[in-house]
Motif scaffolding. Sequence first.
Motif, PDB file in Angstrom:
ATOM      1  N   ILE A 124       0.874  -1.169   0.000  1.00  0.00           N
ATOM      2  CA  ILE A 124       0.000   0.000   0.000  1.00  0.00           C
ATOM      3  C   ILE A 124       0.914   1.222   0.000  1.00  0.00           C
ATOM      4  N   THR A 126       0.645   4.584   0.237  1.00  0.00           N
ATOM      5  CA  THR A 126       0.602   5.779   1.086  1.00  0.00           C
ATOM      6  C   THR A 126       0.593   5.357   2.551  1.00  0.00           C
ATOM      7  N   GLU A 127       1.146   6.194   3.409  1.00  0.00           N
ATOM      8  CA  GLU A 127       1.178   5.890   4.835  1.00  0.00           C
ATOM      9  C   GLU A 127      -0.207   5.951   5.450  1.00  0.00           C
ATOM     10  N   LYS A 128      -1.068   6.791   4.881  1.00  0.00           N
ATOM     11  CA  LYS A 128      -2.416   6.935   5.408  1.00  0.00           C
ATOM     12  C   LYS A 128      -3.441   6.858   4.282  1.00  0.00           C
ATOM     13  N   ILE A 129      -4.625   6.345   4.631  1.00  0.00           N
ATOM     14  CA  ILE A 129      -5.795   6.429   3.773  1.00  0.00           C
ATOM     15  C   ILE A 129      -6.802   7.242   4.575  1.00  0.00           C
ATOM     16  N   ASP A 133      -3.991   4.765   9.399  1.00  0.00           N
ATOM     17  CA  ASP A 133      -2.633   4.312   9.091  1.00  0.00           C
ATOM     18  C   ASP A 133      -2.698   3.035   8.254  1.00  0.00           C
ATOM     19  N   SER A 134      -2.143   3.072   7.062  1.00  0.00           N
ATOM     20  CA  SER A 134      -2.256   1.950   6.129  1.00  0.00           C
ATOM     21  C   SER A 134      -1.677   0.655   6.681  1.00  0.00           C
ATOM     22  N   GLU A 135      -0.646   0.754   7.526  1.00  0.00           N
ATOM     23  CA  GLU A 135      -0.018  -0.443   8.074  1.00  0.00           C
ATOM     24  C   GLU A 135      -0.983  -1.247   8.951  1.00  0.00           C
ATOM     25  N   ILE A 137      -3.876  -2.288   8.175  1.00  0.00           N
ATOM     26  CA  ILE A 137      -4.577  -3.316   7.404  1.00  0.00           C
ATOM     27  C   ILE A 137      -3.932  -4.673   7.663  1.00  0.00           C
ATOM     28  N   SER A 162      -4.206   3.533  -3.053  1.00  0.00           N
ATOM     29  CA  SER A 162      -4.213   2.806  -1.783  1.00  0.00           C
ATOM     30  C   SER A 162      -5.615   2.390  -1.361  1.00  0.00           C
ATOM     31  N   HIS A 163      -6.580   3.273  -1.570  1.00  0.00           N
ATOM     32  CA  HIS A 163      -7.964   2.930  -1.206  1.00  0.00           C
ATOM     33  C   HIS A 163      -8.454   1.745  -2.040  1.00  0.00           C
ATOM     34  N   ALA A 166      -6.835  -1.553  -0.774  1.00  0.00           N
ATOM     35  CA  ALA A 166      -7.467  -2.006   0.467  1.00  0.00           C
ATOM     36  C   ALA A 166      -8.860  -2.545   0.198  1.00  0.00           C
TER      37      ALA A 166
END
Length: 198
Positions: A124, A126-129, A133-135, A137, A162-163, A166
């Motif tokens: 993913i 980007t760090e954020k969606i 925080d993307s991590e 997921i 990224s969205h 996910a």
Amino acid sequence: MARQSAIERKTKETDIRLFLDLDGKDTAANSISTGCGFLDHMLTLMAAHGGFRFDVSCKGDIEVDYHHTTEDIGIALGEAFREALGSKKGIRRYAHIVLPMDEALTLCAVDISGRGYLNFDAKIYTEKIGDFDSELIKEFFEAFVRKSEVTLHFVQFAGENSHHIAESMFKAFGRTMAKACSIDPERAQELPSTKGVL
């Protein structure tokens, strides 16, 4: 026999109420409120595409971040699946799907094996969606497999947004779990294991 589970999990960080019905088809009645809009969206997709009757509410320490909320809901969902499956007699056990979401393409495969394992071959970007925080997921699915005792694989074949990445994962997860949990009418009285136990 109803394949349902009601989980209550309360810690100093989260207070969770979760209900899962593997065979309940009234997904329009689902109620999902985690305090995190993005996580609500992903869980709504999971339940809708899985065809599960699913309620979850969480009051968590979101003033810190969404870590505890996300991980603990993964734990509770894993417990719910394990409990709702009961003896596992008659389930198909294995399932997989390759699911597209615009430019994103994700493989999800599951074995309801009694052995918790996650392969997360996805990136993913980007760090954020939004403010999520993307991590987290990966944290969600790691918590899920530990408590559900399910082997779960994700392989990302394509994706930039990224969205979308996910979303393809949660939709694929819902559909794959639904198929693996479904009853095989030709083997409804059999446990799908040569060991005699899952």
